[in-house]
Scaffold this active site. Structure first.
Site, short mmCIF file in Angstrom:
data_model
loop_
_atom_site.label_atom_id
_atom_site.label_comp_id
_atom_site.label_asym_id
_atom_site.label_seq_id
_atom_site.Cartn_x
_atom_site.Cartn_y
_atom_site.Cartn_z
N CYS A 79 2.63 -18.14 -30.63
CA CYS A 79 3.21 -17.01 -29.88
C CYS A 79 4.14 -16.18 -30.75
O CYS A 79 3.78 -15.09 -31.21
CB CYS A 79 3.96 -17.51 -28.64
SG CYS A 79 2.91 -18.37 -27.45
N SER B 275 5.94 -16.70 -33.88
CA SER B 275 5.88 -16.50 -35.33
C SER B 275 4.65 -15.70 -35.78
O SER B 275 4.75 -14.95 -36.76
CB SER B 275 6.00 -17.82 -36.11
OG SER B 275 4.99 -18.74 -35.78
N ASP C 215 11.11 -18.22 -26.08
CA ASP C 215 9.74 -18.70 -26.11
C ASP C 215 8.98 -18.17 -24.89
O ASP C 215 9.33 -18.49 -23.76
CB ASP C 215 9.79 -20.23 -26.09
CG ASP C 215 8.42 -20.86 -26.19
OD1 ASP C 215 7.43 -20.12 -26.20
OD2 ASP C 215 8.37 -22.10 -26.25
#
Ligand code: 4NP
Length: 147
Positions: free
Chosen positions: A12, A14, A117
């Site tokens: 997702c 990086s 995240d």
């Protein structure tokens, strides 16, 4: 300069960070080699999450050829700068680092904020992560262009 962007799953945040940093580096005429990896092993070999791919593609980053990998001790020899997407990733990197002259480890966001995240979220969470990644990448590239 070799830069590694690190999150947990490498599917997702990086991959988005890699795409945003690489494009800005090229636009700024910097010689950057940018890669990404995850601290976790959950998604090794997988392409980026389709939700992130879609959001990134809409902003012109084609991350479809990236495949997730887990960070290795060799990465601490190959890269000059390792950028963590959040504090938990940074703590993981600090535990892996050996004392001495390893690469600089820091948060991707120069303002010191975690990139949240988006994995358990919705499309708006991917947009928010991308907004933060792009702003952080702008600042980072401006900083690198001056040094
Ligand atoms: P990322 O997101 O660290 O931005 O790639 C995640 C992807 C997968 C998981 C966690 C975070 N997971 O637990 O599988």
């Amino acid at each position: 300069m070799r830069i590694l962007c690190v999150c947990l799953g490498n599917i997702c945040r990086s991959p988005m960070a890699e795409g945003a940093l690489a494009r800005r580096g090229a636009e700024a005429g910097l010689e950057l080699a940018v890669d990404s990896a995850g601290t976790g092993a959950y998604h090794i070999g997988q392409p980026p999450d389709p939700r992130g791919l879609k959001a990134a593609l809409a902003r012109g980053y084609d991350n479809g050829r990236q495949r997730a990998r887990q960070i290795t001790p060799e990465d601490f020899k190959r890269f000059d700068l390792i950028l963590a997407m959040d504090r938990a990733n940074l703590a993981h990197l600090e535990r892996m680092a050996t004392a001495g002259n390893g690469p600089e480890l820091r948060l991707f966001d120069p303002e010191g904020r975690d990139i949240p995240d988006p994995y358990y979220g919705g499309p708006e969470d991917y947009e928010h992560a991308l907004d933060m990644v792009e702003a952080a990448a702008d600042t980072l590239i401006a900083e690198l262009a001056q040094s």
